[in-house]
Design a protein around this motif. Sequence first.
Motif, PDB file in Angstrom:
ATOM      1  N   GLU A 273       0.779  -1.242   0.000  1.00 26.11           N
ATOM      2  CA  GLU A 273       0.000   0.000   0.000  1.00 26.11           C
ATOM      3  C   GLU A 273       0.811   1.292   0.000  1.00 26.11           C
ATOM      4  O   GLU A 273       0.444   2.256  -0.685  1.00 26.11           O
ATOM      5  N   THR A 274       1.924   1.324   0.744  1.00 26.25           N
ATOM      6  CA  THR A 274       2.673   2.594   0.794  1.00 26.25           C
ATOM      7  C   THR A 274       3.497   2.800  -0.479  1.00 26.25           C
ATOM      8  O   THR A 274       3.663   3.923  -0.956  1.00 26.25           O
ATOM      9  N   SER A 275       3.975   1.698  -1.021  1.00 28.61           N
ATOM     10  CA  SER A 275       4.694   1.753  -2.286  1.00 28.61           C
ATOM     11  C   SER A 275       3.738   2.212  -3.398  1.00 28.61           C
ATOM     12  O   SER A 275       4.091   3.013  -4.267  1.00 28.61           O
ATOM     13  N   LEU A 276       2.517   1.694  -3.317  1.00 31.41           N
ATOM     14  CA  LEU A 276       1.456   2.084  -4.263  1.00 31.41           C
ATOM     15  C   LEU A 276       1.208   3.598  -4.198  1.00 31.41           C
ATOM     16  O   LEU A 276       1.093   4.264  -5.223  1.00 31.41           O
ATOM     17  N   LEU A 277       1.166   4.111  -2.971  1.00 28.56           N
ATOM     18  CA  LEU A 277       0.913   5.549  -2.818  1.00 28.56           C
ATOM     19  C   LEU A 277       2.031   6.363  -3.471  1.00 28.56           C
ATOM     20  O   LEU A 277       1.774   7.359  -4.159  1.00 28.56           O
ATOM     21  N   ASN A 278       3.286   5.917  -3.261  1.00 29.45           N
ATOM     22  CA  ASN A 278       4.400   6.617  -3.911  1.00 29.45           C
ATOM     23  C   ASN A 278       4.237   6.590  -5.423  1.00 29.45           C
ATOM     24  O   ASN A 278       4.398   7.600  -6.102  1.00 29.45           O
ATOM     25  N   VAL A 287       8.750   1.308  -0.640  1.00 29.38           N
ATOM     26  CA  VAL A 287       7.901   1.196   0.552  1.00 29.38           C
ATOM     27  C   VAL A 287       8.190   2.341   1.527  1.00 29.38           C
ATOM     28  O   VAL A 287       9.340   2.738   1.698  1.00 29.38           O
ATOM     29  N   ARG A 288       7.126   2.873   2.146  1.00 30.80           N
ATOM     30  CA  ARG A 288       7.291   3.893   3.179  1.00 30.80           C
ATOM     31  C   ARG A 288       7.260   3.207   4.544  1.00 30.80           C
ATOM     32  O   ARG A 288       6.498   2.254   4.725  1.00 30.80           O
ATOM     33  N   ALA A 289       8.006   3.739   5.481  1.00 29.69           N
ATOM     34  CA  ALA A 289       7.954   3.195   6.844  1.00 29.69           C
ATOM     35  C   ALA A 289       6.622   3.586   7.476  1.00 29.69           C
ATOM     36  O   ALA A 289       6.086   4.659   7.189  1.00 29.69           O
ATOM     37  N   LYS A 290       6.066   2.690   8.294  1.00 29.85           N
ATOM     38  CA  LYS A 290       4.817   2.989   9.029  1.00 29.85           C
ATOM     39  C   LYS A 290       5.123   2.954  10.515  1.00 29.85           C
ATOM     40  O   LYS A 290       5.850   2.037  10.932  1.00 29.85           O
ATOM     41  N   PRO A 291       4.583   3.805  11.395  1.00 31.06           N
ATOM     42  CA  PRO A 291       3.715   4.922  11.070  1.00 31.06           C
ATOM     43  C   PRO A 291       4.469   6.029  10.303  1.00 31.06           C
ATOM     44  O   PRO A 291       5.683   5.981  10.285  1.00 31.06           O
ATOM     45  N   PRO A 292       3.683   6.998   9.766  1.00 38.06           N
ATOM     46  CA  PRO A 292       2.230   7.139   9.850  1.00 38.06           C
ATOM     47  C   PRO A 292       1.499   6.131   8.964  1.00 38.06           C
ATOM     48  O   PRO A 292       1.987   5.756   7.900  1.00 38.06           O
ATOM     49  N   LEU A 293       0.325   5.715   9.414  1.00 38.62           N
ATOM     50  CA  LEU A 293      -0.519   4.842   8.615  1.00 38.62           C
ATOM     51  C   LEU A 293      -1.136   5.647   7.472  1.00 38.62           C
ATOM     52  O   LEU A 293      -1.425   6.840   7.652  1.00 38.62           O
ATOM     53  N   PRO A 294      -1.378   5.008   6.336  1.00 39.30           N
ATOM     54  CA  PRO A 294      -2.063   5.727   5.238  1.00 39.30           C
ATOM     55  C   PRO A 294      -3.404   6.323   5.689  1.00 39.30           C
ATOM     56  O   PRO A 294      -3.822   7.358   5.166  1.00 39.30           O
ATOM     57  N   ALA A 295      -4.052   5.681   6.658  1.00 40.57           N
ATOM     58  CA  ALA A 295      -5.340   6.206   7.127  1.00 40.57           C
ATOM     59  C   ALA A 295      -5.175   7.581   7.780  1.00 40.57           C
ATOM     60  O   ALA A 295      -6.109   8.392   7.785  1.00 40.57           O
ATOM     61  N   HIS A 296      -3.978   7.864   8.293  1.00 43.05           N
ATOM     62  CA  HIS A 296      -3.708   9.191   8.850  1.00 43.05           C
ATOM     63  C   HIS A 296      -3.024  10.094   7.834  1.00 43.05           C
ATOM     64  O   HIS A 296      -3.359  11.270   7.683  1.00 43.05           O
ATOM     65  N   LYS A 297      -2.026   9.542   7.153  1.00 43.10           N
ATOM     66  CA  LYS A 297      -1.217  10.329   6.215  1.00 43.10           C
ATOM     67  C   LYS A 297      -0.936   9.452   5.013  1.00 43.10           C
ATOM     68  O   LYS A 297       0.032   8.689   5.008  1.00 43.10           O
ATOM     69  N   GLY A 298      -1.802   9.512   4.037  1.00 42.62           N
ATOM     70  CA  GLY A 298      -1.674   8.625   2.900  1.00 42.62           C
ATOM     71  C   GLY A 298      -1.344   9.365   1.627  1.00 42.62           C
ATOM     72  O   GLY A 298      -0.287   9.998   1.525  1.00 42.62           O
ATOM     73  N   LEU A 299      -2.276   9.326   0.663  1.00 44.91           N
ATOM     74  CA  LEU A 299      -2.028   9.958  -0.629  1.00 44.91           C
ATOM     75  C   LEU A 299      -1.886  11.478  -0.463  1.00 44.91           C
ATOM     76  O   LEU A 299      -2.753  12.122   0.136  1.00 44.91           O
TER      77      LEU A 299
END
Length: 518
Positions: A273-278, A287-299
């Motif tokens: 999911e985070t790679s997808l957002l990038n 890949v992005r490190a989590k947190p932040p979760l996409p639900a808080h800081k996503g696209l």
Amino acid sequence: MTVKIYVPRDTAALGLGANKVVAAIETEAAARGLDVAIVRNGSRGMHWLEPLVEVVVDGERIAYGPVKASDVPSLFDAGFVSGAAHPLCHGSTKDIPFLKQQTRLTFSRCGITDPLSLDDYRRFRGLTGLEKAVAMAPADVVKEVTDSGLRGRGGAGFPTGIKWKTVLDAAGDRKYIVCNADEGDSGTFADRMIMEGDPFVLIEGMAIAGLAAGATKGYIYTRSEYPHAIAIMSEAIEIARKAGVLGPSVLGSGRAFDMEVRTGAGAYVCGEETSLLNSLEGKRGVVRAKPPLPAHKGLFDCPTVINNVISLASVPVILDQGAAFYRDFGMGRSRGTIPIQIAGNVKHGGLYETAFGLSLGEIVDHIAGGTASGRPVKAVQVGGPLGAYFPRALFDTPFDYEAFAAKDGLIGHAGIVVFDDTADMLNQARFAMEFCAIESCGKCTPCRIGSTRGVEVADNIARGIEPEKNRELLADLCNTMKFGSLCALGGFTPYPVMSAMTHFPEDFSPAPVVQAAE
Ligand SMILES: Cc1cc2nc3c(=O)[nH]c(=O)nc-3n(C[C@H](O)[C@H](O)[C@H](O)COP(=O)(O)O)c2cc1C
Ligand code: SF4
């Protein structure tokens, strides 16, 4: 009288010559002075019968398949336009056991309707869920989805309602719904089938998600290898927009939601999911490190719901029929139905939607009908390239998230790939490491370096070089990857490797390679 004939426009059917079959039917009908109307539907999901041609006779659909263009004259000669017998005839489509035994909630319209007819969609209860959702408060829509027990069908099985609530509760002027349609798992095609066979159900699911989470914009992220899905989805979005299903006032509610399709180049890791957002933001798919979760800081750093196609496409029936209806299917904490995708060395491959709880053995031996080669089943990989290999000894495992986890496996996107006794499991373990090495985004060391070392160690075992020491080394490497990787690509590659080594130890003790004397 016009005869209505259905021929799928799904990628699987097209790949097997569906367009040639259509041309042959048109030519033959014209030569015989028969009036036919051909509808290009989605697939029914019985791949061994594709292209599956269905003729409507007295309101019932009679199935013929697999049809080649060269079969068409003999079908006309036999009188298939009136449902007559022919070696390729399977009788009434709905009575074919593979289809009849299913519980189709998410795929209820797939193969039945014209994918681009909104009227057809409405005739089969389409938009009923969205109509209910526009009249509800966002928190109530979220509650309905939470109560249904729906969990993410993309792989991790996270409760969908909880994800939506996090986004609903997050502060932000702009929020997004992102549909993960990257579908990179081996042996999976459910997302593609929905996008090609019933695109409006995904649109409806995303619109409901938008209303529930307070998002006004949605993106479907898919891969360039899905040109037909991209074309059909894009056309369906246009149709939905013109009909007021999407746009500034969804179904006249005064609440906005719109969406578009975005295409990636097809890197496996871009399904994460985070790679997808990038990738969606135009950056490299790392890949992005989590947190932040996409639900808080996503696209674009905004609160974002990311859900798989099947998760979103399961929402309309939940809103339409109610949470209790949906959660009534299934077992344990795995509620509702799951579209199992059966592939590999099987007689009957395709999509089988059923309530959670069937055993793996029932699926492989009875539904899939065993191997196409006729040889004994040796192993079944469940859950894509990061899923474990199951031996026959574990065939009593029920299709349930927790039951699979208890056996060191995963359901993932519910793809199963069957292998017969000619499979070399050491080679499969090596392949898992090689796949990880090729697809790694390179961000963390256990995955980037570990996978390449894993290939080398597997090769050394195959060559008979210090096999015991190298088997220990492989297990140690898997342990490091499992606990040290940033995401599940590196973290789950140990599942196929370790399951192959645990369940098929004989394949990891090949005879030492004899060096030729000088
Ligand atoms: C390497 C990797 C690849 C993934 N590929 C996909 C994919 O193709 N489709 C998908 O829906 N989820 C994929 N996922 C899972 C997503 O990260 C995420 O969990 C999912 O999109 C969330 O949606 P869901 O809750 O509806 O399942 C992948 C995860 C990893 C680690
Ligand atoms: S585990 Fe692999 S794919 Fe995932 S972040 Fe690390 S290097 Fe990237």
